[in-house]
Structures are given as C-alpha cells and as structure tokens.
Design a protein around this motif. Sequence first.
Motif, PDB file in Angstrom:
ATOM      1  N   GLN A 296      22.227 -17.479 -89.776  1.00  0.00           N
ATOM      2  CA  GLN A 296      21.935 -16.352 -88.968  1.00  0.00           C
ATOM      3  C   GLN A 296      23.153 -15.385 -88.720  1.00  0.00           C
ATOM      4  OE1 GLN A 296      19.306 -16.557 -84.994  1.00  0.00           O
ATOM      5  NE2 GLN A 296      21.454 -16.725 -84.492  1.00  0.00           N
ATOM      6  N   LEU A 297      22.881 -14.318 -88.697  1.00  0.00           N
ATOM      7  CA  LEU A 297      24.042 -13.323 -88.382  1.00  0.00           C
ATOM      8  C   LEU A 297      23.612 -12.537 -87.217  1.00  0.00           C
ATOM      9  CD1 LEU A 297      24.060 -13.859 -91.554  1.00  0.00           C
ATOM     10  CD2 LEU A 297      25.458 -11.519 -91.693  1.00  0.00           C
ATOM     11  N   ILE A 298      24.486 -12.426 -86.284  1.00  0.00           N
ATOM     12  CA  ILE A 298      24.182 -11.958 -84.826  1.00  0.00           C
ATOM     13  C   ILE A 298      25.023 -10.761 -84.918  1.00  0.00           C
ATOM     14  CG2 ILE A 298      24.254 -12.003 -82.387  1.00  0.00           C
ATOM     15  CD1 ILE A 298      24.403 -15.306 -82.817  1.00  0.00           C
ATOM     16  N   PRO A 299      24.289  -9.444 -84.696  1.00  0.00           N
ATOM     17  CA  PRO A 299      25.174  -8.250 -84.691  1.00  0.00           C
ATOM     18  C   PRO A 299      26.129  -8.120 -83.699  1.00  0.00           C
ATOM     19  CG  PRO A 299      22.854  -7.649 -84.293  1.00  0.00           C
ATOM     20  CD  PRO A 299      22.924  -9.087 -84.432  1.00  0.00           C
ATOM     21  N   LYS A 300      27.250  -7.486 -83.702  1.00  0.00           N
ATOM     22  CA  LYS A 300      28.394  -7.244 -82.810  1.00  0.00           C
ATOM     23  C   LYS A 300      28.141  -6.217 -82.030  1.00  0.00           C
ATOM     24  CE  LYS A 300      32.001 -10.157 -84.833  1.00  0.00           C
ATOM     25  NZ  LYS A 300      33.347 -10.070 -85.648  1.00  0.00           N
ATOM     26  N   ASN A 301      27.445  -5.296 -82.589  1.00  0.00           N
ATOM     27  CA  ASN A 301      27.246  -3.845 -82.188  1.00  0.00           C
ATOM     28  C   ASN A 301      25.469  -3.679 -81.912  1.00  0.00           C
ATOM     29  OD1 ASN A 301      29.783  -2.953 -82.112  1.00  0.00           O
ATOM     30  ND2 ASN A 301      29.779  -2.847 -84.345  1.00  0.00           N
ATOM     31  N   ALA A 302      25.322  -3.026 -80.903  1.00  0.00           N
ATOM     32  CA  ALA A 302      23.700  -2.533 -80.467  1.00  0.00           C
ATOM     33  C   ALA A 302      23.479  -1.736 -81.614  1.00  0.00           C
ATOM     34  CB  ALA A 302      23.766  -2.313 -79.293  1.00  0.00           C
ATOM     35  N   GLY A 303      22.206  -1.954 -82.007  1.00  0.00           N
ATOM     36  CA  GLY A 303      21.517  -0.883 -83.231  1.00  0.00           C
ATOM     37  C   GLY A 303      21.851  -1.670 -84.608  1.00  0.00           C
ATOM     38  N   MET A 304      22.520  -2.700 -84.693  1.00  0.00           N
ATOM     39  CA  MET A 304      22.617  -3.291 -85.804  1.00  0.00           C
ATOM     40  C   MET A 304      21.438  -4.371 -86.013  1.00  0.00           C
ATOM     41  SD  MET A 304      25.647  -2.044 -87.592  1.00  0.00           S
ATOM     42  CE  MET A 304      26.021  -3.554 -88.817  1.00  0.00           C
ATOM     43  N   PRO A 305      21.221  -4.708 -87.432  1.00  0.00           N
ATOM     44  CA  PRO A 305      19.947  -5.498 -87.589  1.00  0.00           C
ATOM     45  C   PRO A 305      20.610  -7.037 -87.332  1.00  0.00           C
ATOM     46  CG  PRO A 305      20.558  -4.739 -89.604  1.00  0.00           C
ATOM     47  CD  PRO A 305      21.496  -4.052 -88.601  1.00  0.00           C
ATOM     48  N   GLY A 306      19.985  -7.930 -86.899  1.00  0.00           N
ATOM     49  CA  GLY A 306      20.256  -9.403 -87.068  1.00  0.00           C
ATOM     50  C   GLY A 306      19.829  -9.919 -88.346  1.00  0.00           C
ATOM     51  N   ILE A 307      19.991 -10.574 -88.808  1.00  0.00           N
ATOM     52  CA  ILE A 307      19.590 -11.356 -90.084  1.00  0.00           C
ATOM     53  C   ILE A 307      19.525 -13.170 -90.128  1.00  0.00           C
ATOM     54  CG2 ILE A 307      20.236 -11.810 -92.523  1.00  0.00           C
ATOM     55  CD1 ILE A 307      22.061  -9.110 -92.287  1.00  0.00           C
ATOM     56  N   ILE A 308      18.345 -13.257 -90.623  1.00  0.00           N
ATOM     57  CA  ILE A 308      18.090 -14.818 -90.454  1.00  0.00           C
ATOM     58  C   ILE A 308      17.763 -15.227 -92.115  1.00  0.00           C
ATOM     59  CG2 ILE A 308      16.701 -16.763 -89.906  1.00  0.00           C
ATOM     60  CD1 ILE A 308      15.779 -15.163 -87.629  1.00  0.00           C
ATOM     61  N   ILE A 309      18.596 -16.086 -92.725  1.00  0.00           N
ATOM     62  CA  ILE A 309      18.359 -16.529 -93.914  1.00  0.00           C
ATOM     63  C   ILE A 309      17.965 -18.334 -94.019  1.00  0.00           C
ATOM     64  CG2 ILE A 309      19.436 -17.094 -96.377  1.00  0.00           C
ATOM     65  CD1 ILE A 309      21.500 -15.047 -95.455  1.00  0.00           C
ATOM     66  N   GLU A 310      16.802 -18.375 -94.715  1.00  0.00           N
ATOM     67  CA  GLU A 310      16.291 -19.673 -95.119  1.00  0.00           C
ATOM     68  C   GLU A 310      16.706 -20.087 -96.552  1.00  0.00           C
ATOM     69  OE1 GLU A 310      15.219 -23.686 -93.948  1.00  0.00           O
ATOM     70  OE2 GLU A 310      15.741 -22.004 -92.691  1.00  0.00           O
ATOM     71  N   ILE A 311      17.117 -21.199 -96.838  1.00  0.00           N
ATOM     72  CA  ILE A 311      17.285 -21.613 -98.093  1.00  0.00           C
ATOM     73  C   ILE A 311      16.607 -22.727 -98.424  1.00  0.00           C
ATOM     74  CG2 ILE A 311      19.252 -22.181 -99.846  1.00  0.00           C
ATOM     75  CD1 ILE A 311      21.124 -20.543 -97.856  1.00  0.00           C
ATOM     76  N   LYS A 312      15.993 -22.691 -99.899  1.00  0.00           N
ATOM     77  CA  LYS A 312      15.223 -23.831-100.448  1.00  0.00           C
ATOM     78  C   LYS A 312      15.908 -24.114-101.899  1.00  0.00           C
ATOM     79  CE  LYS A 312      12.462 -24.616 -96.962  1.00  0.00           C
ATOM     80  NZ  LYS A 312      12.759 -25.591 -96.186  1.00  0.00           N
ATOM     81  N   ALA A 313      16.190 -25.244-102.445  1.00  0.00           N
ATOM     82  CA  ALA A 313      16.387 -25.703-103.864  1.00  0.00           C
ATOM     83  C   ALA A 313      15.291 -26.313-104.356  1.00  0.00           C
ATOM     84  CB  ALA A 313      17.832 -26.562-103.644  1.00  0.00           C
ATOM     85  N   GLY A 314      14.825 -25.621-105.580  1.00  0.00           N
ATOM     86  CA  GLY A 314      13.878 -26.127-106.398  1.00  0.00           C
ATOM     87  C   GLY A 314      14.468 -27.077-107.501  1.00  0.00           C
ATOM     88  N   GLU A 315      13.518 -27.443-108.493  1.00  0.00           N
ATOM     89  CA  GLU A 315      14.072 -28.330-109.521  1.00  0.00           C
ATOM     90  C   GLU A 315      14.134 -27.601-110.724  1.00  0.00           C
ATOM     91  OE1 GLU A 315      14.049 -31.561-109.176  1.00  0.00           O
ATOM     92  OE2 GLU A 315      13.274 -31.462-107.148  1.00  0.00           O
ATOM     93  N   ALA A 316      15.189 -27.915-111.521  1.00  0.00           N
ATOM     94  CA  ALA A 316      15.561 -27.189-112.943  1.00  0.00           C
ATOM     95  C   ALA A 316      14.350 -26.895-113.793  1.00  0.00           C
ATOM     96  CB  ALA A 316      16.535 -27.980-113.626  1.00  0.00           C
TER      97      ALA A 316
END
Length: 119
Positions: A47-67
């Motif tokens: 998760q990325l929490i913005p330090k300045n108002a007006g900036m977007p927050g970001i959430i990343i969810e990662i999955k690993a598949g099979e070769a």
Amino acid sequence: MMQTISYYDGLRESYYHGLMLGLITIFEYTHFIRSNRESGTGRYDIQLIPKNAGMPGIIIEIKAGEAKDDDGALSKLAQVAFDQIEEKKYDTELRSLGVSVIRKYGIAFANKRVELKTN
C-alpha cells in the motif's frame, strides 16, 4: 522481465513481492510505503499512502502462477488479485485517512510473464 530475471528466480510470490517493493521505492518522497499490513478484513501486499492531499493512494495485490499457466490463466489470476482488494476492503485504511482517489492493482506473475488488472 524477459531480459532481466532468470527462469529460476520467479518461482514464488515472495520473489515478486520483493521485486515490486524495490521498484516502488521511487515513490518514497511522495508516499509512505507499507507492506503486508492489515486493512479491512485481511492483509494487502503493498500500500502507498500519499504524503500530500490530492495524491492518489495505491493498493497492490500480487499473485504467483505456475510456469505452465497460459496467458488466459494468468489474466484470471490477476483478476482474482484485483477482486481480493475489493472483497477484503483493503482500501479501508486509506479511506479512513481521507484519501479519496485510490488506484488498485491486481498483478499476476508466472516466471517471466506478468498480467495486470486495475480500476
């Protein structure tokens, strides 16, 4: 990915998680970077929490598949990652901090291939 990692590097989700954390350190001046913390009814990957108002927050969810996963399977896995963000309400912390624009990314990796789903 085709030119940088070894086939043997990309076998586990933790590898891709570390890779993504390393890449997003460029945001350290604009966002607080958090990893594997609780929010909503689960734990997001990044998760990325913005330090300045007006900036977007970001959430990343990662999955690993099979070769052996084909592109269709990888696309579905990226959708599973994105849906997990929604279902487990990982945006709860960002919303409680007053962040109104939140970018959500479901990312699936399988060895040297990657698929992304976003809002």
